[in-house]
Design an enzyme around this catalytic site. Structure first.
Site: not given
Ligand code: EPU
Length: 336
Positions: A163, A237, A332
């Protein structure tokens, strides 16, 4: 060219209400370059918005939101067993993946149904079900925000991680991605190592899956577990799965034998969804924000949530996970 006081609710998948002082949609790379040259003179802060599927708008934006809308997919090179495909930043990611599959270009099937645009995909090296875009990445073209100059990036230049990419680190806020190239294979390589896919295919009684079967299985799993942003505001997420040292994991596993974890080369990645579920937050609501009933890693807008509702819930979860497990959860999504 600019829309003034532009509402952003329909442009972020959390469906948070916020306005931008200015907004511009650009339909060609040349238009983007000339816009950047104008904007630099005005010294306005810039926010690039693709699908708006990974952001939390914590307040109104006192600058210019740029929405790259340019489209186009073309094959740049073809051999017996592979192709290099270029897609414009404004292409919808899922539609692009399905277009590749329909043409017999394989490699991205596990990344079906990820919300967002092609241009945003490399920023955080989108990944799911055992594949990340770095696995099929060939290169990209990006525009220097300050000058409008065009620069090419190779796989190595992008410094992809979990990520993560150079565009979130050393080159943060310096470039706008305009075109992305992928090296795809004409010969399927089926990737089923991520448990859920194999189980889903078995349930569908598919023994020798094609890439299209894999895409369908991924779509089914995602639809089962993740809220559809068109119906329930969310940004996928919300936290990264935390990566901790082996020794810390051994101690945690002794205390919590059912802890879900994935061993890495030197460390261990934990399932953040499991950690959050253990704190009791799954399905709960705080203010106008909530934790999705079927996947605790996803925060949702329960209706009328502002950025501060989402962040208050996120910080409370971070505090509780840290208190219970001694593990810090990193957000995130991008907080604007
Ligand atoms: N789990 C729980 N409770 C929950 C959720 C998960 O116990 O509420 C445990 C389960 O054991 C489950 C495991 O955690 O088997 C992993 O859950 P899941 O397969 O849903 O994946 P994840 O680790 O939560 C990551 C990505 C997702 C991606 C999936 C599949 C991150 C931050 N998220 O989630 O990406 O779709 O794997 O590969 O790495 C996204 O980035 O927006 C996203 C959805």
């Amino acid at each position: 060219m600019f829309i003034e006081n532009a509402p952003l609710q329909a442009r972020n998948t959390f469906a948070i209400t916020a306005n931008s002082r200015f907004l511009a949609e650009v339909t060609t790379e040349a238009e983007l370059v000339s816009l950047l040259q104008t904007v630099t003179a005005k010294n306005l802060p810039l926010l690039v918005l693709g699908g708006g599927s990974n952001i939390v708008l914590s307040q109104d934006y006192e600058g210019l939101v740029i929405c790259p809308k340019f489209k186009g997919i073309r094959c740049l090179h073809e051999s017996n067993d592979s192709v290099v495909i270029e897609a414009a930043a404004g292409e919808n990611w899922h539609d692009f993946v399905q277009y590749c599959l329909a043409n017999g270009w394989y490699g991205l099937e596990n990344l079906s149904l990820i919300p967002g645009t092609v241009g945003a995909a490399p920023m955080q090296n989108i990944g799911a079900y055992g594949v990340e875009i770095k696995d099929c990445f060939h290169g990209l073209r990006a525009i220097v925000r300050q000058t409008g100059a065009i620069r090419e990036f190779s796989l190595a230049d992008c410094q992809f991680g979990y990520r993560d990419s150079v565009f979130k680190q050393a080159l943060k806020d310096q470039y706008i991605i305009s075109y992305v190239r992928f090296q795809l294979s004409k010969i399927p390589t089926i990737k089923l190592q991520y448990g859920d896919i194999a189980a889903e295919l078995t349930q569908q009684q598919i023994v020798s899956p094609t890439p299209i079967d894999v895409a369908r299985a991924v779509i089914t799993i995602r639809q089962r577990k993740l809220p559809d942003p068109a119906k329930i505001g969310n940004a996928g997420s919300f936290f990264k799965n935390p990566v901790i040292p082996q020794a810390q994991f051994v101690a945690l596993k002794t205390a919590y034998p059912h802890m879900v974890a994935y061993p890495q080369a030197d460390n261990v990645k934990l399932a953040a969804g499991w950690l959050i579920e253990q704190t009791g937050w799954k399905g709960q609501t705080l203010g106008h924000a909530g934790v999705y009933e079927k996947q605790a890693l996803v925060l949702v807008n329960r209706g009328g949530a502002k950025g501060h509702d989402i962040l208050h819930l996120a910080h409370t979860i971070q505090r509780d996970v840290l208190a219970k497990f001694g593990v810090a959860l990193e957000i995130e999504a991008n907080i604007i």
